[in-house]
Design an enzyme around this catalytic site. Structure first.
Site, PDB file in Angstrom:
ATOM      1  N   ARG A 148     -14.801   4.800  12.257  1.00 28.80           N
ATOM      2  CA  ARG A 148     -15.261   4.127  11.039  1.00 28.80           C
ATOM      3  C   ARG A 148     -14.428   4.537   9.825  1.00 28.80           C
ATOM      4  O   ARG A 148     -14.323   3.792   8.860  1.00 28.80           O
ATOM      5  CB  ARG A 148     -16.746   4.410  10.822  1.00 28.80           C
ATOM      6  CG  ARG A 148     -17.122   5.845  10.566  1.00 28.80           C
ATOM      7  CD  ARG A 148     -18.574   6.155  10.875  1.00 28.80           C
ATOM      8  NE  ARG A 148     -18.829   6.111  12.305  1.00 28.80           N
ATOM      9  CZ  ARG A 148     -20.024   6.301  12.859  1.00 28.80           C
ATOM     10  NH1 ARG A 148     -21.081   6.526  12.099  1.00 28.80           N
ATOM     11  NH2 ARG A 148     -20.177   6.270  14.169  1.00 28.80           N
ATOM     12  N   LYS A 187     -15.272  16.417  22.155  1.00 28.16           N
ATOM     13  CA  LYS A 187     -16.078  15.729  23.164  1.00 28.16           C
ATOM     14  C   LYS A 187     -16.185  16.597  24.417  1.00 28.16           C
ATOM     15  O   LYS A 187     -15.257  17.341  24.752  1.00 28.16           O
ATOM     16  CB  LYS A 187     -15.415  14.401  23.564  1.00 28.16           C
ATOM     17  CG  LYS A 187     -15.410  13.317  22.514  1.00 28.16           C
ATOM     18  CD  LYS A 187     -14.699  12.085  23.041  1.00 28.16           C
ATOM     19  CE  LYS A 187     -14.632  10.980  22.000  1.00 28.16           C
ATOM     20  NZ  LYS A 187     -15.954  10.388  21.735  1.00 28.16           N
TER      21      LYS A 187
END
Length: 483
Positions: free
Chosen positions: A337, A262
């Site tokens: 996920r 990130k």
């Protein structure tokens, strides 16, 4: 929580009291003005005539606070206005150094609880790690006593239990990774279970490997810390549901993005909040167990950090999940996920009536509806989705349903595996939901993407700044109604 809520049949003559007045009030009821001199009554009447919503009278030995309810489009919005009023009232109480406040409701039922809720949620303060006492600006408010014929000790205790769940969720989200790795998070769950009264079992790395939870293990590959998988179970005597309801929470205790690193600042610097879904699960279980709600509920939390070290998961890798499905990992920052999918597949063993998962999953959801609401989607029937939305409106943790149309499955097709872990730039929140849907066969399921409201970078009324505990009150309201 340090703030105590109590119920009383009446309030003493000399006590700081907040009176909730009906909308449009211009004259004080006798109940709210018994000890006021004429000059003070005239002052309050003049302020009410000027449409002031909060009027304060200093009686020197105590204070009177007059909070005017507002006419809104729906009763739920009226209660939210009172929560907002509680936030404003708290600032005045802090300035006046009020330690105990009585709340007397002179409007329809429910107003006292809403005002108290806004006050209590505003009063929350993360203890933090400061050593200089002068730098800590703690609220002086220690006790709220609610008065009124529409109340009972049980109703007030119920609110106290909900607030305990929200406070716990906020505390966990606000704790930094240096104090809350996956193992430490599991210990927090154990402590919560001991205090509230639900069972906790923590699976360590060896047991996770034995279960072949490929998603959780893959995300954990780059971390120096082992993962955990926590099973929490609240099963009271006399539970009204034969099949349990299962809550699943994303427990990424810190997310660097892995090798798909990130950017920082503005992305990685607040990623301690990426276990917000896990905080919801333990917050709800704490509230249910504290209030002895007769429902059998199970909580599942896969937990790890996501790091780029050592043999970290790499873009292009193919992994095998707990369910046996294979996933081509296109982006290691779509890790939530992966660990949720293992937990959702594991949930099937409980033959659940309903499974609900919570996750700070996608920036797409946050961009779509901001911090004002929660994105939800699922395979549960329309009655369940309606009841959830109704609970969201009642608690002002509002829900926006996104579709799960078959066409969205095309977004996660892979040429070399059963699916990819990343969809297109468009409909990112939906393709993430579509990914999770593949692991929910055999039961009804709802997914909540709380990426927008779970952690706030600026204060927002009673939700405050930092961890909000969003979705705890919504879920509790929904589950209590089912019980």
């Amino acid at each position: 929580m340090s703030l105590t809520l109590a119920y009383a049949a009446d309030f003493p003559a000399i006590a700081s009291t907040a009176f909730i007045l009906p909308a449009g009030t211009t004259e004080l009821p006798v109940t709210a003005a018994a000890d006021l001199p004429e000059a003070a009554r005239n002052y309050v009447a003049a302020q009410l005539a000027a449409d002031e919503k909060l009027v304060v009278v200093n009686q020197y030995s105590h204070h009177h606070y007059y909070v005017v309810a507002e006419d809104k489009k729906t009763p739920a919005l009226g209660l939210e206005a009172l929560r907002q009023a509680g936030h404003k009232l708290h600032a005045q109480l802090k300035a006046d150094k009020v330690e105990e406040l009585f709340i007397c409701n002179l409007t329809p039922a429910g107003a006292s609880l809403a005002l108290a809720e806004g006050l209590a949620l505003t009063a929350y303060q993360f203890a933090g790690y400061k050593t200089d006492e002068k730098s800590q600006k703690a609220s002086t408010l220690q006790r709220l006593t609610l008065v009124g014929p529409d109340l009972s000790a049980e109703k007030v205790a119920d609110l106290q239990g909900i607030l305990q769940g929200v406070y716990l969720a906020r505390d966990l989200v606000n704790m930094p990774y240096s104090h809350l790795n996956a193992t430490q998070l599991a210990r927090q769950f154990e402590q919560a279970g001991e205090q509230a009264g639900f069972a906790v079992e923590v699976l360590d790395l060896v047991r996770i490997e034995a279960l072949r939870m490929g998603g959780l293990l893959a995300v954990n590959q780059g971390s120096p810390e082992p993962p955990t998988f926590t099973i929490m179970e609240y099963k009271p005597d006399g539970a009204t549901n034969q099949q349990p309801i299962v809550l699943v929470g994303k427990g990424v205790v810190f997310d660097t993005g892995g090798l798909s690193l990130k950017p920082t600042p503005n992305s990685m610097d607040m990623m301690k909040c990426d276990m917000g879904g896990a905080a919801v699960v333990v917050g709800v279980l704490t509230a249910l167990a504290t209030n002895k709600v007769p429902l059998h509920v199970i909580g599942l939390v896969p937990a790890t950090d996501n790091r780029p070290g050592g043999p970290a998961l790499a873009p292009g890798d193919v992994i095998t999940m707990y369910s046996g499905l294979t996933v081509e990992v296109l982006n290691t920052d779509a890790e939530g996920r992966l660990i949720l999918a293992d937990a959702l597949a594991f949930a099937k063993k409980y033959d659940p009536a309903l499974v609900m998962d919570y996750a700070t999953l996608t920036g797409s959801a946050a961009r779509a509806i901001g911090i004002e609401g929660i994105v939800y989607m699922g395979t549960a029937d329309e009655d369940v989705m309606h009841d959830l939305k109704k609970a969201g409106n009642a608690t002002h943790e509002r829900l926006v349903e996104f579709p799960l149309w078959d066409e969205y499955a095309d977004h996660i097709k892979s040429p070399i595996a059963d699916m990819t872990n990343l969809g297109k730039a468009e409909a990112g929140a939906i393709s993430a939901g579509k990914f999770l849907e593949r692991y929910t066969e055999g039961y009804d399921w709802v997914h909540f993407d709380i990426a927008g409201p779970a952690f706030l970078t600026a204060p927002d009324s009673y939700r405050g700044k930092g961890g909000t505990g969003t979705a705890v009150r919504l879920t509790y309201e929904f589950l209590k109604n089912k019980a």
